[in-house]
Design a protein around this motif. Structure first.
Motif, PDB file in Angstrom:
ATOM      1  N   UNK A   1       0.873  -1.137   0.000  1.00  0.00           N
ATOM      2  CA  UNK A   1       0.212   0.093  -0.151  1.00  0.00           C
ATOM      3  C   UNK A   1       1.002   1.092   0.021  1.00  0.00           C
ATOM      4  N   UNK A   2       0.784   2.185  -0.945  1.00  0.00           N
ATOM      5  CA  UNK A   2       1.500   3.225  -1.208  1.00  0.00           C
ATOM      6  C   UNK A   2       1.311   4.423  -0.209  1.00  0.00           C
ATOM      7  N   UNK A   3       2.099   5.232   0.245  1.00  0.00           N
ATOM      8  CA  UNK A   3       1.668   6.476   1.171  1.00  0.00           C
ATOM      9  C   UNK A   3       0.789   7.452   0.241  1.00  0.00           C
ATOM     10  N   UNK A   4       0.982   7.639  -1.028  1.00  0.00           N
ATOM     11  CA  UNK A   4       0.122   8.257  -1.718  1.00  0.00           C
ATOM     12  C   UNK A   4      -0.283   7.544  -3.075  1.00  0.00           C
ATOM     13  N   UNK A   5      -1.634   7.388  -3.079  1.00  0.00           N
ATOM     14  CA  UNK A   5      -2.531   6.708  -4.108  1.00  0.00           C
ATOM     15  C   UNK A   5      -2.104   6.916  -5.443  1.00  0.00           C
ATOM     16  N   UNK A   6      -1.819   6.050  -6.370  1.00  0.00           N
ATOM     17  CA  UNK A   6      -1.783   6.247  -7.778  1.00  0.00           C
ATOM     18  C   UNK A   6      -3.144   6.885  -8.155  1.00  0.00           C
ATOM     19  N   UNK A   7      -2.805   8.196  -8.968  1.00  0.00           N
ATOM     20  CA  UNK A   7      -3.757   8.923  -9.424  1.00  0.00           C
ATOM     21  C   UNK A   7      -4.945   8.334 -10.402  1.00  0.00           C
ATOM     22  N   UNK A   8      -4.439   7.625 -11.189  1.00  0.00           N
ATOM     23  CA  UNK A   8      -5.340   6.678 -12.102  1.00  0.00           C
ATOM     24  C   UNK A   8      -6.029   5.637 -11.215  1.00  0.00           C
ATOM     25  N   UNK A   9      -5.328   4.773 -10.297  1.00  0.00           N
ATOM     26  CA  UNK A   9      -6.188   3.946  -9.497  1.00  0.00           C
ATOM     27  C   UNK A   9      -7.114   4.520  -8.574  1.00  0.00           C
ATOM     28  N   UNK A  10      -6.970   5.736  -8.229  1.00  0.00           N
ATOM     29  CA  UNK A  10      -7.940   6.530  -7.386  1.00  0.00           C
ATOM     30  C   UNK A  10      -8.892   7.266  -8.249  1.00  0.00           C
ATOM     31  N   UNK A  11      -8.680   7.449  -9.272  1.00  0.00           N
ATOM     32  CA  UNK A  11      -9.955   7.871 -10.054  1.00  0.00           C
ATOM     33  C   UNK A  11     -10.858   6.841 -10.501  1.00  0.00           C
TER      34      UNK A  11
END
Length: 148
Positions: free
Chosen positions: A120-130
């Motif tokens: 689990x990354x500290x900041x989510x991948x923008x594409x996965x978040x969207x």
């Protein structure tokens, strides 16, 4: 990464350890005090065991990042508090709040870092978040359409 702060507070004001409103307020306010997002109501239980000296109050609140729990034993003037989160927070603020509420300076604190190999990354991948946000909106829209 997951961080876990474990506090044991000794010589606490006994009236605070047996007060449901005080313990409920602690669990209700802790998430804001350490910069977390509360996602559940406070759950608090009056624990009555076969040994009356082990009786006390136990409770927890779920936060978006994990949980905060406490176990209070008025007989011993002791309360244990755990804050477990995948989001870093100020240990000092968490300890200061507990000391203020339970009127003690007698604190034992343990801090460990867990899940050091988590994917689990500290900041989510923008594409996965969207994509996740769109899926959530679609599910909520589907549930509303079924009810309506």
């Amino acid at each position: 990464m997951l961080v876990h702060l474990m506090l044991e507070l000794y010589n606490c004001a006994p009236e605070s350890l047996s007060s449901e409103p005080v313990l409920r307020r602690v669990l209700d306010e802790y998430p804001d005090r350490v910069g977390m997002e509360k996602v559940s109501p406070v759950h608090l239980y009056d624990i009555d065991t076969s040994n009356p000296l082990d009786a006390g109050m136990s409770g927890f609140v779920v936060i978006a990042q994990s949980h905060i729990s406490l176990h209070a034993w008025p007989e011993y003037g002791e309360v244990d508090i755990d804050i477990c989160s995948c989001k870093e927070f100020s240990q000092e603020d968490a300890i200061a709040f507990a000391k203020e509420v339970f009127k003690t300076d007698d604190v034992e604190a343990h801090f460990i870092v867990r899940a050091t190999r988590s994917l689990r990354p500290d900041e989510p991948d923008p594409a996965r978040l969207q994509a996740a946000m769109e899926l959530r909106r679609a599910r909520k829209g589907h549930a509303v359409a079924e009810v309506g």
